[in-house]
Design a protein around this motif. Sequence first.
Motif, short mmCIF file in Angstrom:
data_model
loop_
_atom_site.label_atom_id
_atom_site.label_comp_id
_atom_site.label_asym_id
_atom_site.label_seq_id
_atom_site.Cartn_x
_atom_site.Cartn_y
_atom_site.Cartn_z
N THR A 206 23.94 -50.96 -4.27
CA THR A 206 25.18 -51.13 -5.01
C THR A 206 25.45 -49.83 -5.77
O THR A 206 24.57 -48.97 -5.91
N ARG A 207 26.64 -49.68 -6.28
CA ARG A 207 27.03 -48.44 -6.99
C ARG A 207 26.42 -48.34 -8.38
O ARG A 207 26.32 -47.25 -8.93
N VAL A 208 26.10 -49.45 -9.00
CA VAL A 208 25.62 -49.43 -10.39
C VAL A 208 24.12 -49.16 -10.42
O VAL A 208 23.34 -49.85 -9.77
N VAL A 209 23.72 -48.13 -11.17
CA VAL A 209 22.31 -47.81 -11.38
C VAL A 209 22.06 -47.64 -12.87
O VAL A 209 22.98 -47.36 -13.63
N THR A 210 20.82 -47.83 -13.28
CA THR A 210 20.42 -47.58 -14.66
C THR A 210 19.35 -46.51 -14.65
O THR A 210 18.33 -46.66 -13.96
N ILE A 211 19.58 -45.44 -15.39
CA ILE A 211 18.59 -44.36 -15.51
C ILE A 211 17.91 -44.54 -16.87
O ILE A 211 18.59 -44.77 -17.88
N ALA A 212 16.58 -44.47 -16.90
CA ALA A 212 15.83 -44.80 -18.11
C ALA A 212 14.79 -43.74 -18.44
O ALA A 212 14.09 -43.24 -17.57
N TYR A 213 14.70 -43.45 -19.73
CA TYR A 213 13.75 -42.48 -20.30
C TYR A 213 12.83 -43.24 -21.25
O TYR A 213 13.30 -43.93 -22.16
N TYR A 214 11.53 -43.13 -21.02
CA TYR A 214 10.52 -43.77 -21.88
C TYR A 214 10.49 -43.05 -23.22
O TYR A 214 10.29 -41.83 -23.28
N ILE A 215 10.69 -43.80 -24.29
CA ILE A 215 10.61 -43.23 -25.64
C ILE A 215 9.15 -42.86 -25.90
O ILE A 215 8.26 -43.69 -25.70
N PRO A 216 8.87 -41.60 -26.30
CA PRO A 216 7.48 -41.20 -26.53
C PRO A 216 6.74 -42.17 -27.46
O PRO A 216 7.34 -42.77 -28.36
N SER A 217 5.45 -42.31 -27.24
CA SER A 217 4.62 -43.30 -27.95
C SER A 217 4.77 -43.21 -29.46
O SER A 217 4.88 -44.24 -30.13
N HIS A 218 4.80 -42.00 -30.01
CA HIS A 218 4.86 -41.86 -31.46
C HIS A 218 6.22 -42.26 -32.04
O HIS A 218 6.36 -42.42 -33.25
N LEU A 219 7.22 -42.48 -31.17
CA LEU A 219 8.55 -42.91 -31.63
C LEU A 219 8.89 -44.34 -31.22
O LEU A 219 9.97 -44.82 -31.52
N VAL B 172 13.16 -46.53 -8.77
CA VAL B 172 12.75 -45.23 -8.25
C VAL B 172 12.22 -44.45 -9.45
O VAL B 172 12.94 -44.25 -10.43
N ALA B 173 10.96 -44.05 -9.39
CA ALA B 173 10.33 -43.29 -10.47
C ALA B 173 10.25 -41.83 -10.05
O ALA B 173 9.67 -41.51 -9.02
N GLY B 174 10.85 -40.95 -10.86
CA GLY B 174 10.85 -39.52 -10.56
C GLY B 174 9.93 -38.76 -11.51
O GLY B 174 10.04 -38.91 -12.73
N TYR B 175 9.04 -37.97 -10.95
CA TYR B 175 8.06 -37.23 -11.75
C TYR B 175 8.39 -35.75 -11.87
O TYR B 175 7.79 -35.06 -12.67
N THR B 176 9.28 -35.25 -11.05
CA THR B 176 9.62 -33.83 -11.08
C THR B 176 11.13 -33.66 -11.12
O THR B 176 11.88 -34.63 -10.98
N ASN B 177 11.56 -32.44 -11.28
CA ASN B 177 12.98 -32.10 -11.38
C ASN B 177 13.78 -32.75 -10.25
O ASN B 177 13.42 -32.63 -9.09
N PRO B 178 14.87 -33.45 -10.58
CA PRO B 178 15.67 -34.10 -9.54
C PRO B 178 16.18 -33.14 -8.47
O PRO B 178 16.44 -33.56 -7.34
N ALA B 179 16.31 -31.86 -8.79
CA ALA B 179 16.81 -30.89 -7.82
C ALA B 179 15.71 -30.28 -6.95
O ALA B 179 16.00 -29.57 -5.99
N PRO C 275 7.34 -41.10 -15.73
CA PRO C 275 8.49 -40.73 -14.91
C PRO C 275 9.82 -41.12 -15.57
O PRO C 275 9.85 -41.94 -16.48
N ILE C 276 10.90 -40.52 -15.08
CA ILE C 276 12.25 -40.99 -15.38
C ILE C 276 12.52 -42.08 -14.34
O ILE C 276 12.28 -41.88 -13.15
N LEU C 277 12.97 -43.24 -14.80
CA LEU C 277 13.17 -44.36 -13.89
C LEU C 277 14.64 -44.58 -13.58
O LEU C 277 15.49 -44.39 -14.43
N THR C 278 14.90 -45.00 -12.36
CA THR C 278 16.24 -45.40 -11.95
C THR C 278 16.14 -46.78 -11.34
O THR C 278 15.44 -46.98 -10.34
N THR C 279 16.80 -47.74 -11.96
CA THR C 279 16.84 -49.10 -11.43
C THR C 279 18.00 -49.18 -10.44
O THR C 279 19.13 -48.82 -10.78
N VAL C 280 17.70 -49.63 -9.22
CA VAL C 280 18.71 -49.76 -8.18
C VAL C 280 18.73 -51.22 -7.70
O VAL C 280 17.74 -51.94 -7.83
N HIS C 281 19.87 -51.60 -7.15
CA HIS C 281 20.04 -52.96 -6.61
C HIS C 281 20.55 -52.86 -5.19
O HIS C 281 21.43 -52.03 -4.90
#
Length: 194
Positions: A100-113, A173-180, A85-91
């Motif tokens: 809070t207003r500050v969030v971190t959105i995170a993308y897992y670097i593929p295994s081969h990279l 918050v872990a998102g597995y599909t299109n945010p829209a 998933p694409i992850l969003t860290t919330v507080h």
Amino acid sequence: MAEPIQQLTRNRTEERQRVPFLLLSCKEKCGEILYEKRQYGKAKWACVKMKEDKYEQSICMGFMKLMKYICEQNSSGLYLGMTIPILTTVHTDETHTGLTRVVTIAYYIPSHLQADPPQPTDQDIVIEEWPPTVVFTREFVGVTDEESIMREISLLAELLESPELCLQDTFIVAGYTNPAAANRRNEIWFLQRP
């Protein structure tokens, strides 16, 4: 940019690499999974911090920055491939009644990279190495806004036998599909204290 967005809008997830984890346990009731306990290993993530007026704006803008990184705006000049998933860290705020207003959105670097991730051209994106983590996770479907996230935090806190073993102000918050997507597949994660 079109290729990853097309991948995200497809319903099939087998074409996207999943973040690897070890399932430690599963709490069920009447055949329904209430929550899972998982172990995620040490891994590198491309992260961007956002602080917009609304949670949804932060997610959208942060996700678009990450999409540009995935789509050739990186030191390799290559399309990196989608991971989920694409992850969003919330507080939660001091009263634990809102985010809070500050969030971190995170993308897992593929295994081969993972050993040598391409560097982002956008200075707002940082490659971080996250330590091994145990999470308690519960799936939910629908939009992810501040109201739905606070509701899911409350629901999972009620289901956990020992919620005090988890961080009380930081959630993912872990998102597995299109945010829209209307029926977006998501999870709420509680992080076990180290």
